[in-house]
Design a protein around this motif. Structure first.
Motif, PDB file in Angstrom:
ATOM      1  N   UNK A 133      10.104   1.489  10.107  1.00 26.39           N
ATOM      2  CA  UNK A 133      10.589   0.155  10.430  1.00 26.39           C
ATOM      3  C   UNK A 133       9.598  -0.908   9.970  1.00 26.39           C
ATOM      4  N   UNK A 134       8.320  -0.695  10.260  1.00 22.63           N
ATOM      5  CA  UNK A 134       7.315  -1.673   9.856  1.00 22.63           C
ATOM      6  C   UNK A 134       7.178  -1.738   8.341  1.00 22.63           C
ATOM      7  N   UNK A 135       7.288  -0.622   7.662  1.00 24.02           N
ATOM      8  CA  UNK A 135       7.159  -0.642   6.207  1.00 24.02           C
ATOM      9  C   UNK A 135       8.318  -1.390   5.559  1.00 24.02           C
ATOM     10  N   UNK A 136       9.530  -1.204   6.085  1.00 19.54           N
ATOM     11  CA  UNK A 136      10.665  -1.964   5.564  1.00 19.54           C
ATOM     12  C   UNK A 136      10.467  -3.467   5.783  1.00 19.54           C
ATOM     13  N   UNK A 137       9.945  -3.819   6.955  1.00 19.90           N
ATOM     14  CA  UNK A 137       9.717  -5.238   7.253  1.00 19.90           C
ATOM     15  C   UNK A 137       8.662  -5.819   6.327  1.00 19.90           C
ATOM     16  N   UNK A 138       7.574  -5.086   6.120  1.00 13.69           N
ATOM     17  CA  UNK A 138       6.525  -5.570   5.218  1.00 13.69           C
ATOM     18  C   UNK A 138       7.069  -5.718   3.802  1.00 13.69           C
ATOM     19  N   UNK A 139       7.844  -4.738   3.346  1.00 16.80           N
ATOM     20  CA  UNK A 139       8.423  -4.795   2.007  1.00 16.80           C
ATOM     21  C   UNK A 139       9.313  -6.023   1.849  1.00 16.80           C
ATOM     22  N   UNK A 140      10.169  -6.279   2.844  1.00 17.51           N
ATOM     23  CA  UNK A 140      11.043  -7.452   2.791  1.00 17.51           C
ATOM     24  C   UNK A 140      10.230  -8.736   2.812  1.00 17.51           C
ATOM     25  N   UNK A 141       9.182  -8.774   3.647  1.00 16.97           N
ATOM     26  CA  UNK A 141       8.363  -9.986   3.751  1.00 16.97           C
ATOM     27  C   UNK A 141       7.616 -10.273   2.453  1.00 16.97           C
ATOM     28  N   UNK A 142       7.127  -9.229   1.786  1.00 17.30           N
ATOM     29  CA  UNK A 142       6.423  -9.434   0.519  1.00 17.30           C
ATOM     30  C   UNK A 142       7.365  -9.980  -0.545  1.00 17.30           C
TER      31      UNK A 142
END
Length: 439
Positions: free
Chosen positions: A286-295
């Protein structure tokens, strides 16, 4: 359409999707992908690919699953139960002692897990029923649980600060060290408030009446059980602070130490191990998807020059001072916190706020600490604070929503005071990382 209008349209579209209940990474990532294709054509597909490569090459991200696994091992193996029993035996003979011990429990839970939700869940399921059974005032103890859980994203290893480090491009180790003294200071302020209030009105936190049955041998045994999580935390942080291990290596030591302790205490069953690994995978992804979207979203914003436009609006057109702009940023977090969680708030405003904070001359490590405290204040601010409804879902029926609202008022006051102190004296947050990394 000007670049500023495009950026504003992107931001508004993202907020609209979040209001409809879409997942955070889906809303942010979808807007970023659509904007990239609309602005740059087929070449826009390189933006999410570049973000993914950046994410996969970010070595400190390996700490994320390690610390999440460590937290779940310690909580699922019921070591938190031993902690609470220790606090009851050692502090129960003082008015409000069990409530003060609950704050200590929350600090240790924070050091285990790094998620405020974990502290809330453990406090509501273990501490709250015991406090109510022993005659503690329901409004005060409800506030204690919520306030204590706020330490989860400040005391290391904070998972949210890992996310902030990725987006703000700041060292995770420095951010974690920056959160230690403010986190302990805020916990101490909670304890002092509880002590003063129970001193003035002992009926709010009566003395435990069953401590005569506890033998000295049992007290020493419980002290060892309570010290075990501290030993695990020390085995992880001492080598890191002294420069003997890297951050990733320390996280691996912490995860291995927690697993070993649970095995030695015969608490690690196959069901517990399955739950720990499954939840670690779920939250890490979940956190990796969020970081990817934020980047990806941040890359579009940087390309449009939205940050420079906002900087020009505040400093040139409105003529606001840096401190006024900073305070307005903090107020906006409190407003957003009525309907968003801390991760969503960060990935929404980080592309705007972080570069602006840097351009205003403020330290981004220090600002990371301010962000975590402010979002937790927002979590507990009526009428729609995230923690308020989470507590209502976990609390017993005799605690009403009105009780929860009233319980948090003094603790929010304490947190605002702590925030003001750290804003006035940045060295509270910056001294420890400066000392460690300066050496």
């Amino acid at each position: 359409m000007s670049q500023e209008h495009i950026a504003l349209f992107m931001f508004g579209s993202m907020m609209l999707m979040l209001f409809t209940g879409q997942r955070v990474f889906g809303a942010i990532g979808a807007i970023a992908a659509i904007a990239a294709l609309a602005l740059y054509g087929t070449g826009g597909q390189d933006i999410p690919f570049s973000a993914a490569m950046k994410l996969m090459k970010w070595y400190p991200l390996l700490t994320l699953p390690m610390f999440i696994f460590m937290g779940y091992v310690l909580s699922e193996s019921k070591l938190a139960d031993d902690l609470y029993r220790m606090f009851h035996v050692w502090f129960g003979n003082v008015n409000g002692g069990l409530a003060m011990g609950t704050i200590g429990l929350m600090v240790l839970i924070s050091a285990m897990n790094g998620l405020s939700v974990a502290g809330m869940a453990i406090g509501a399921t273990i501490a709250l029923p015991e406090l109510l059974r022993r005659g503690y005032d329901k409004q005060m103890v409800t506030g204690v649980i919520q306030a204590g859980s706020s330490l989860g994203i400040l005391v290391p290893p904070s998972v949210v600060l890992v996310l902030y480090a990725m987006i703000a491009r700041q060292p995770v180790g420095q951010l974690w060290l920056a959160g230690i003294i403010p986190g302990l200071m805020m916990a101490a302020m909670f304890v002092i408030y509880i002590w003063i209030r129970c001193r003035l009105n002992p009926a709010l936190g009566p003395v435990a009446d069953d401590l005569d049955q506890v033998t000295p041998q049992e007290k020493r045994k419980l002290l060892w059980a309570g010290a075990l999580p501290l030993i695990i935390f020390a085995s992880m942080m001492v080598p890191f602070v002294n420069g003997w291990t890297s951050l990733v290596e320390s996280s691996a030591i912490g995860a291995l130490a927690a697993l070993t302790a649970s095995i030695l205490k015969r608490r690690m069953t196959w069901a517990v191990f399955h739950t720990c690994t499954k939840q670690t995978l779920v939250i890490s992804c979940m956190f990796m998807w969020i970081i990817l979207a934020a980047l990806g979203f941040g890359a579009i914003f940087d390309g449009l020059g939205a940050v420079n436009a906002i900087d020009n609006l505040f400093t040139e057109q409105l003529g606001l001072s840096p401190w006024v702009i900073l305070i307005l940023m903090q107020l906006s977090f409190i407003i957003m916190g009525t309907f968003l969680d801390d991760t969503a708030m960060l990935v929404i405003v980080a592309p705007l706020y972080v570069p602006l904070v840097g351009s205003l001359g403020f330290d981004l490590i220090w600002y990371g600490v301010l962000y975590t405290i402010t979002t937790q204040i927002a979590y507990m601010t009526p009428p729609f604070g995230y923690n308020l409804f989470l507590m209502r879902a976990m609390a017993p029926p005799e605690i009403t929503l009105r009780d929860i609202y009233r319980s948090i008022i003094p603790f929010v006051g304490v947190m605002v005071t702590a925030l003001a102190i750290i804003m006035a004296f940045p060295e509270i947050a910056l001294w420890l990382p400066g000392y460690v990394y300066g050496n």
